[in-house]
Design an enzyme around this catalytic site. Structure first.
Site, PDB file in Angstrom:
ATOM      1  CG  ASN A 134      38.790 130.467  54.279  1.00 28.34           C
ATOM      2  OD1 ASN A 134      39.807 129.788  54.410  1.00 28.34           O
ATOM      3  ND2 ASN A 134      37.588 129.921  54.319  1.00 28.34           N
ATOM      4  CE  LYS A 135      39.955 127.531  48.172  1.00 25.49           C
ATOM      5  NZ  LYS A 135      40.937 127.836  47.093  1.00 25.49           N
ATOM      6  NE  ARG A 142      47.486 127.202  46.544  1.00 29.59           N
ATOM      7  CZ  ARG A 142      46.350 126.814  47.148  1.00 29.59           C
ATOM      8  NH1 ARG A 142      46.360 125.859  48.066  1.00 29.59           N
ATOM      9  NH2 ARG A 142      45.209 127.383  46.833  1.00 29.59           N
ATOM     10  CD  GLN A 159      39.150 123.292  47.504  1.00 30.33           C
ATOM     11  OE1 GLN A 159      38.069 123.547  46.962  1.00 30.33           O
ATOM     12  NE2 GLN A 159      40.244 123.949  47.194  1.00 30.33           N
ATOM     13  NE  ARG A 218      42.751 121.716  50.429  1.00 30.94           N
ATOM     14  CZ  ARG A 218      42.168 121.648  51.595  1.00 30.94           C
ATOM     15  NH1 ARG A 218      42.287 120.567  52.362  1.00 30.94           N
ATOM     16  NH2 ARG A 218      41.437 122.633  52.052  1.00 30.94           N
ATOM     17  N   GLY A 219      45.402 123.585  52.130  1.00 30.70           N
ATOM     18  CA  GLY A 219      45.019 124.007  53.477  1.00 30.70           C
ATOM     19  C   GLY A 219      46.243 124.687  54.096  1.00 30.70           C
ATOM     20  CB  ALA A 220      46.677 128.020  55.632  1.00 31.04           C
ATOM     21  CG  ASP A 249      44.125 130.081  52.984  1.00 31.69           C
ATOM     22  OD1 ASP A 249      42.900 129.875  53.104  1.00 31.69           O
ATOM     23  OD2 ASP A 249      44.929 129.209  52.610  1.00 31.69           O
TER      24      ASP A 249
HETATM   25  O1  MRU Z   1      42.967 126.241  48.071  1.00 33.64           O
HETATM   26  P1  MRU Z   1      42.948 125.516  49.376  1.00 33.64           P
HETATM   27  O2  MRU Z   1      42.200 124.230  49.328  1.00 33.64           O
HETATM   28  O3  MRU Z   1      44.354 125.350  49.936  1.00 33.64           O
HETATM   29  O4  MRU Z   1      42.170 126.480  50.365  1.00 33.64           O
HETATM   30  C1  MRU Z   1      42.096 126.117  51.718  1.00 33.64           C
HETATM   31  C2  MRU Z   1      41.243 127.028  52.516  1.00 33.64           C
HETATM   32  O5  MRU Z   1      40.764 128.022  52.045  1.00 33.64           O
HETATM   33  C3  MRU Z   1      41.090 126.706  53.963  1.00 33.64           C
HETATM   34  O6  MRU Z   1      39.857 127.166  54.424  1.00 33.64           O
HETATM   35  C4  MRU Z   1      42.200 127.416  54.749  1.00 33.64           C
HETATM   36  O7  MRU Z   1      43.463 127.076  54.248  1.00 33.64           O
HETATM   37  C5  MRU Z   1      42.148 127.103  56.191  1.00 33.64           C
HETATM   38  S1  MRU Z   1      42.733 125.461  56.477  1.00 33.64           S
HETATM   39  C6  MRU Z   1      42.685 125.061  58.047  1.00 33.64           C
END
Ligand code: MRU
Length: 361
Positions: A249-250, A89, A198, A46-48, A239
């Site tokens: 973002n999250k 996603r 996270q 996970r993470g963009a 994201d």
């Molecule tokens: O649901 P996730 O864990 O994939 O969410 C990730 C985030 O929101 C991060 O802040 C975002 O992807 C930036 S990662 C460098």
């Protein structure tokens, strides 16, 4: 030494299963395109930026699994594999960007491709390029972003934006890592990031691994640490960033931005060009992922809410541009008015890539 969340070795894709952290550091093999899809969907990766890199290699996994018998069949399979992975996603634009880049590489090689092996070679080179470029983007973001962290600072962050989220040094956490490496004293205040933690499971772990002082806080403690003057700057990832600077973002990031605004603390978003979506004018059009209510009511075992309770489950929120002090990119920090600074950065990228840049959107 930073962790390697994604490995492509001898034609096999392996990732750290991030759902097991911090208890267990386990690599799992993704041998089918369905494995890749599910690994992205269930947040094993996970993470963009990390999602984008995994999907790029996932295209190769899918193509080899399909074992097409002709080049034409391989191109047709490629389109289906990309569409399938793209649906895993919705919010992180890096996913669609990486898949478009893979298809563009395949299309560009079409005339010179005599065999399926040639096509695979072109795709592998593109996936490697995406992965390696991501590494450089993270490093450049960190170098620019380190400047916004004063010596002695408390740095608020949300979710996880470090090596695990990117395959490189991170986005927001790369700024922290570079500032720390430059000798600045600092302390990260990591929002735990309900519901999937996270911040607690991944950011706190990464900071410990890197030897960077970190304090874990419940999301609802952020207001207090801000009022106590412990935070000098907030840096988060993104994201998807719209053309006007609104940034998804999250879930919980928007709340953190509102709190920072109230307390007069600068709030930065750190992201590479692959996270910008210039086809979207504002955050209102960013697709938001909604997740399984069980992640809220019993995400880590025991049920903490009544059975059959109604639960509202957006996994992301949008921070409006007016709450963002600056956007830290590989080119430097973009400031308001973002519509102009984002457009200028995209134009610069186009120029430097000789008009071939796959600018999202
Ligand atoms: O649901 P996730 O864990 O994939 O969410 C990730 C985030 O929101 C991060 O802040 C975002 O992807 C930036 S990662 C460098």
């Amino acid at each position: 030494m930073i962790v390697e969340p994604i490995r492509w070795q001898e034609g096999r894709l392996t990732i750290i299963d991030q759902t097991l952290l911090p208890g267990e550091l386990r690599y799992i093999k993704l041998d089918t395109v369905a494995d890749v899809w599910h690994a992205i969907k269930r947040l094993s990766v996970r993470g963009a930026p990390a999602i984008g890199c995994t999907a790029a290699y996932g295209v190769l996994v899918g193509l080899r699994e399909r074992a097409p018998e002709s080049v034409d069949e391989a191109y047709a399979a490629l389109a289906e594999i990309c569409d399938y992975l793209d649906a895993s996603r919705p919010t992180a634009v890096n996913l669609g960007w990486a898949l478009r880049s893979m298809r563009a590489a395949a299309d560009a090689s079409r005339g010179g491709v005599d065999s399926i092996a040639d096509l695979e070679q072109a795709l592998e080179s593109e996936a490697d390029r995406i992965f390696e470029e991501n590494f450089e983007l993270c490093r450049a973001i960190g170098d620019h972003g380190a400047d916004v962290i004063p010596d002695g600072a408390g740095v608020l962050t949300h979710c996880n934006t470090g090596p695990l989220a990117t395959g490189g040094e991170g986005t927001a956490l790369s700024c922290v890592i570079r500032a720390h490496a430059a000798g600045k004293q600092l302390r990260v205040y990591a929002d735990e990031t309900r519901p999937l933690l996270q911040g607690a499971r991944l950011t706190a772990w990464e900071m410990q691994q890197a030897g960077i002082p970190v304090t874990l806080i419940c999301d609802n403690t952020a207001a207090v640490v801000l009022r106590e003057g412990k935070i000098n700057v907030a840096i988060v990832g993104a994201d998807r960033i719209a053309a006007n600077g609104d940034a998804a973002n999250k879930i919980g990031t928007y709340g953190a931005a509102v709190l920072c605004h109230h307390h007069g603390v600068p709030f930065y978003v750190a992201a590479p060009y692959t996270t910008f979506d210039l086809s979207i004018a504002s955050g209102a059009d960013i697709p938001i992922e909604y997740r399984d209510p069980d992640e809220v009511t019993c995400g880590f075992g025991p049920r903490t809410a009544p059975a059959d309770i109604d639960v509202y489950t957006p996994a992301f929120d949008v921070t409006p541009a007016e709450l963002i002090t600056g956007i830290i990119t590989e080119y430097g920090i973009l400031y308001p008015p973002f519509t102009e600074s984002i457009r200028e950065a995209a134009e610069r990228r186009e120029r430097e890539a000789g008009g071939t840049a796959a600018v999202p959107g």
